[in-house]
Write an enzyme that holds these catalytic residues in place. Structure first.
Site, PDB file in Angstrom:
ATOM      1  N   TYR A 192       0.813  -1.213   0.000  1.00  0.00           N
ATOM      2  CA  TYR A 192       0.000   0.000   0.000  1.00  0.00           C
ATOM      3  C   TYR A 192       0.852   1.272   0.000  1.00  0.00           C
ATOM      4  O   TYR A 192       0.625   2.163  -0.851  1.00  0.00           O
ATOM      5  CB  TYR A 192      -0.967  -0.007   1.175  1.00  0.00           C
ATOM      6  CG  TYR A 192      -1.887   1.187   1.203  1.00  0.00           C
ATOM      7  CD1 TYR A 192      -2.927   1.310   0.290  1.00  0.00           C
ATOM      8  CD2 TYR A 192      -1.720   2.203   2.150  1.00  0.00           C
ATOM      9  CE1 TYR A 192      -3.775   2.406   0.303  1.00  0.00           C
ATOM     10  CE2 TYR A 192      -2.558   3.299   2.173  1.00  0.00           C
ATOM     11  CZ  TYR A 192      -3.581   3.399   1.245  1.00  0.00           C
ATOM     12  OH  TYR A 192      -4.415   4.495   1.265  1.00  0.00           O
ATOM     13  N   LYS A 242       0.970   4.084  -3.200  1.00  0.00           N
ATOM     14  CA  LYS A 242       0.597   5.500  -3.107  1.00  0.00           C
ATOM     15  C   LYS A 242       1.778   6.398  -3.468  1.00  0.00           C
ATOM     16  O   LYS A 242       1.584   7.494  -4.028  1.00  0.00           O
ATOM     17  CB  LYS A 242       0.079   5.811  -1.703  1.00  0.00           C
ATOM     18  CG  LYS A 242      -1.287   5.170  -1.417  1.00  0.00           C
ATOM     19  CD  LYS A 242      -2.345   5.584  -2.427  1.00  0.00           C
ATOM     20  CE  LYS A 242      -3.729   5.063  -2.080  1.00  0.00           C
ATOM     21  NZ  LYS A 242      -4.755   5.466  -3.068  1.00  0.00           N
TER      22      LYS A 242
END
Length: 244
Positions: free
Chosen positions: A164, A168
């Site tokens: 994750y 991002k």
């Protein structure tokens, strides 16, 4: 973009709940016609029913055929697109790098990065028909290299996770590159940093989060309705620019 947003068309991906739904609702409150891009038909219809001037668009950001069909639908019904909010995202299990398999990394990147690329590129011809198009990529402070490497910032003490945070960070760079390419055309591209909000996305963290989804949505809405002299190629939260 002028303050008058009436008549403008906005597509929000992953808009059936949480921050995505609140972005759709707040854009609607500003007079935009909102297109709810959601994969699941039941959840899509439920979200549309909760809004006033919204239309459902079947959309799976991980499926190129679905993305192309969504772009064709928007073109047929509306002829253009003024705002694209790439909100759809997944967190993955949060495995540390030393234990993360390539499949887990690929799955998270497929939605959080490649999904943004698929949708943005499919919608660009429609955005180029707008006199003042805006693209907002919903990112996260977790993608900030500066936060993770600053001993004074709480994120430097978070457990290491591979998929994750890296997705991002990659999304942030993709945002910058789109901004560089599209700025000469007047299309502004920015990353919105909503902050941790009390949604299903954060329920697994196991502690209370006072910030609401509506509060988190506000920065994306502001970036989606920037005036013509607004910035492009930045990441912003409620307090202003977020360091990369």
């Amino acid at each position: 973009m002028s303050d008058d947003t009436n008549g403008r068309i906005a597509l929000v991906t992953g808009a059936n709940k949480g921050i995505g739904f609140e972005i759709a609702a707040q854009l609607e409150e500003r007079g935009l016609t909102v297109l709810v891009g959601v994969r699941d038909a039941g959840r899509r219809e439920e979200a549309v029913a909760r809004l006033k001037d919204a239309h459902g668009v079947p959309l799976d950001v991980t499926d190129q055929e679905s993305v192309d069909a969504a772009a064709a639908l928007v073109a047929e019904r509306f002829g253009r697109l003024d705002v694209l909010v790439n909100n759809a995202g997944i967190s993955g299990p949060g495995t540390p790098p030393s234990a993360c398999g390539t499949g887990e990394l690929r799955e998270v990147f497929d939605t959080n990065v490649l999904g943004v690329l698929r949708v943005t590129n499919a919608m660009l011809p429609l955005l180029r028909r707008s006199p003042a198009a805006r693209i907002v990529n919903v990112s996260s402070g977790v993608g900030s290299l500066a936060h993770h490497t600053d001993p004074e910032h709480y994120m430097s003490a978070l457990p290491a996770g591979a998929a994750y945070p890296a997705s991002k960070t990659a999304l942030n760079m993709l945002t910058v590159q789109y901004a560089k390419e599209l700025r000469p055309e007047g299309i502004l591209v920015n990353a919105a940093i909503p902050g941790a909000c009390a949604t299903d996305f954060t329920a697994h963290l196991g502690f209370d989060i006072p910030r609401t989804a509506a509060q988190g949505a506000a920065i994306a809405v502001r970036l989606a309705t920037l005036p013509g002299d607004g910035g492009s190629g930045g990441a912003y939260d409620d307090d202003g620019p977020v360091p990369w």
